[in-house]
Design an enzyme around this catalytic site. Structure first.
Site, PDB file in Angstrom:
ATOM      1  N   ASP A  49       0.834  -1.201   0.000  1.00 17.67           N
ATOM      2  CA  ASP A  49       0.000   0.000   0.000  1.00 17.67           C
ATOM      3  C   ASP A  49       0.873   1.258   0.000  1.00 17.67           C
ATOM      4  OD1 ASP A  49      -2.462   1.593   0.429  1.00 17.67           O
ATOM      5  OD2 ASP A  49      -1.615   1.920   2.407  1.00 17.67           O
ATOM      6  N   GLU A 121      -2.155  -5.379  -3.555  1.00 17.76           N
ATOM      7  CA  GLU A 121      -1.195  -4.602  -2.760  1.00 17.76           C
ATOM      8  C   GLU A 121      -0.126  -5.512  -2.158  1.00 17.76           C
ATOM      9  OE1 GLU A 121      -3.575  -0.677  -1.189  1.00 17.76           O
ATOM     10  OE2 GLU A 121      -3.798  -2.524  -0.014  1.00 17.76           O
TER      11      GLU A 121
END
Length: 226
Positions: A49, A121
């Site tokens: 992320d 992610e």
């Protein structure tokens, strides 16, 4: 291993440490049924992320040299959102490669946006750990090439469907817009809410979600897409 090779081809990166890729595609529900076999991808998701945000931010900074911070932030938000990540995950057919528990799979987990986005992610985080920042950057720019090109051409993913729908309806003089809770299901710790969108007193669409807000967003999205 053939499965991993196909996934590596789609990601555009060959792992030196294959266990990192295995870790990246392992959902928490899998751990509950295979205790101790491997860790879930949550830590990799956290790492991915952060780097995904930085990579997209740097690319937009280059693409739009004369745009202000507010504009760049809005465009970045449209690219790093759950929906954008899920679209990218589907583009590389990520769902079948995710390791998850039987219960999660039976309830449609392989096509759930949140799981696809989180796994995407985690993969970015795994590429970073295995090959460094430049490898992660190359992989992200490859997978998100179409989304970045769309952003460059002024096409952004809607992240707030309620606001987008309200603006569209108000433009046509419609202001009577209500979201009515019509159902709840599941245990207290894992409820699903169902909401009906009512416009000018007429039911127009329904949406479900793990929160009332998400159910409302999904109802608005359903009406926009229709």
């Amino acid at each position: 291993m053939e499965d991993l090779k196909r996934l590596e081809e789609k990601i555009g990166y060959v792992f030196g440490a294959k266990e990192l890729l295995i870790n990246a595609v392992t959902h928490g529900s899998y751990i509950k049924e295979h205790d101790g076999e491997v860790k879930s991808n949550e830590r990799l998701e956290f790492l991915g992320d952060a780097f995904f945000d930085a990579i997209i931010g740097e690319e937009l900074y280059k693409i739009f040299p004369h745009k202000e911070e507010g504009f760049l932030s809005r465009v970045r938000a449209s690219l790093v959102c759950e929906k954008s990540l899920a679209i990218a995950a589907r583009s590389i057919d990520l769902g079948p490669h995710i390791r998850m528990g039987n219960g999660e799979e039976k309830t449609g987990g392989r096509n759930r946006e949140s799981i696809l986005a989180d796994t995407m992610e985690a993969i970015i985080g795994a590429v970073y750990l295995d090959g460094g920042f430049e490898a992660a950057k190359a992989s992200v720019l490859n997978i998100f090439r179409d989304a970045i090109e769309d952003a460059k051409n002024g096409k952004y993913i809607i992240t707030d469907y309620k606001t987008a729908l309200q603006e569209k309806l108000q433009h046509n003089g419609i202001t009577d817009i209500k979201y009515v809770l019509i159902g709840e299901s599941g245990p207290d710790h894992d409820k699903t809410f169902k909401v009906q969108l009512v416009v000018n007193g007429k039911p127009e669409a329904t949406g479900e979600g793990k929160s009332k807000k998400q159910a409302e967003q999904n109802a608005a999205e359903a009406m926009i897409e229709r």
